[in-house]
Structures are given as C-alpha cells and as structure tokens.
Design an enzyme around this catalytic site. Sequence first.
Site, short mmCIF file in Angstrom:
data_model
loop_
_atom_site.label_atom_id
_atom_site.label_comp_id
_atom_site.label_asym_id
_atom_site.label_seq_id
_atom_site.Cartn_x
_atom_site.Cartn_y
_atom_site.Cartn_z
N GLY A 16 0.81 -1.22 0.00
CA GLY A 16 0.00 0.00 0.00
C GLY A 16 0.84 1.26 0.00
O GLY A 16 0.48 2.26 0.62
N TYR A 172 -14.60 -4.56 9.92
CA TYR A 172 -13.29 -3.91 9.94
C TYR A 172 -12.59 -4.16 11.28
O TYR A 172 -11.41 -4.52 11.33
CB TYR A 172 -13.43 -2.41 9.69
#
Length: 310
Positions: A16, A172
């Site tokens: 990322g 999440y």
Amino acid sequence: MYVVPDQTGRLAVVTGANSGTGKETARRLAGAGAKVILAVRTPAKGEAARAEILAAQPGAELEVRRIDLADLGSVQAFADGLVADGRPVDVLVNNAGVMAPPTRQTTADGFELQFGSNFLGPFALTLRLLPILLAAPAPRVATMASGAANFGRIEFGDLQWEQRRYRPTLAYNQSKLADLMFAQQLAVVAQERGWNLLSTAAHPGFTRTNLMIAGASLGQDGLTWSQRLAQRLNPLPKQGVEQGTEPLLHAIADPAATPGIYYGPSKAGGLVGPTKIATPPARALVAADNARLWQVAETLTGVALPTRTG
C-alpha cells in the site's frame, strides 16, 4: 519528527505504498538509505508515488511491483518473484488495507473483503516471504493494526459474515484485531523456532489519509457529498500523515523494539500525538485464540509455515 535509524543496505517491502502511511513509510525508509519495494495494487499509482518521492529525494532506491492482497494468486506471484530474486528481505511492512465498504464484498478467493485483504492476504504474504526474510541478518515484520482492534471480536463460527447481517465497521474491527493477533502469534512462532525475526505492530490513531474513502470505494477516485461532509464535521482530533506514520516507523526501525511490541499515538486516547508503546486489547493476548486463528488462516489460504527456511 522521528529520525529513522540508518537503513543503508537493507531491503524493505511496503504494501500500500502509493498513498497515505504507506507512501510516507516508503519515503522515510528510502531517505534513511533502504531500498524500498512499493508493493501496490495499481502500478500506475505506485509509479506516481515513486516519482513524487524521487523528486524530493533524487537518490532514493525505489521499485514498484504489483500485488493485490485480495487475490491469493497475486500474493503468490509477488512473493515468488521476490524469492526468485534471491535477495534477503530485511523488512516487510504489512500496511495496506481497506476500511468499511458499505456492502459485503468478497475477494477473488471468496473471503469477506476486509478479513481477506487486511488479514489473510498479509498472512499469506508473510509466510511466503519467510525464506528470504530469515536469510536477512535481523529481519523484521511490522503489521499495521488500528485502534478499531480494541472493539474487535473474532467470530470463529462466521469469520466471513455469511450467517450474520454484514456490518461494515464490525467487520473492519475484526480484521484489525486479527492483524494484532497475527503479529503476536508470529512473535511466538519466531521464538519457538529460534528465528532471529522480530514481529511488531502499530496503529496510526486518527490520521488524515484516504483509507476510509479508498476502502469504501475500493480506490475509485472522488468523494461523494456525504463523504466530504462526514470528513468536515468529524469532531475527533486528527493528525497529518507524517505524524501518523511514526508508530509504524518505530515498529519497523526502533532499536529497542521487543517481540510483539505495539506502538501508537500517545494523546487524546491514542488518536494523535507522539509515539508511545501502546497496550494491545486483551483479546489480542489470548494465546489459544491466537494459535487457533493462525491455524484457521493456514487452512483458508493454503499457506503454511515452510519446513525449510534457509
């Protein structure tokens, strides 16, 4: 600002790395002398990040390679490429993630998107890279968690949100708790096997990045009016990416780091401020659950600890 210790001669892989804490991590590791592989899902965005870093640091050693953590085939191809290179990896930074897509989505392998991208993908990547991590003199795996892990629960009977009504935030929270449990269990495995590998973790507090937007929209450009409004009206204290990345940089490079150590911001209940050693939630410290989650991850990904590591 945290001064990253000299990284000359070291190879770091940052997932990322095209934006947010990943790009800032890559920038500061490269500035300290490391060669950094920007492991990104969209190579064009990785190349843009590389160009931006090089404009400020012309001597930086940066390479862009593609990986999609929501696709175990992509994870294997990425790892196989690095292993074939034959160069030891000194630092693996499991930074990439998605956050709270509003509807339940799945990875290429059929896992709930957040559990698959945030936990199973990094798990498989780490295990596949172990042979070249353990070939380094002092390897380190740093995993990005979240303060949301404090509210997470591992529902072993329904990890993929197939039986319950999907709740984006709870899914999440589960995925980030799983990350912390993985970091803890990797530290245990390293000790049991006598590896000179340090597993650490960090969380960024409330840092202004595109995670909420990129997570919800899977990286599509542009914000809806409601997303813009939510950002503007959120009353919680926030910090910039430079400060928010520092817990992860400590996890990567702090000479005083110990196995399983967890770093995070020190002010406003862990939302902002200078880095301190954070206390993991109690659910991340249950040895039996950590070992069970590891075994489940091996089964789901088809990736197990290598029998040979050198």
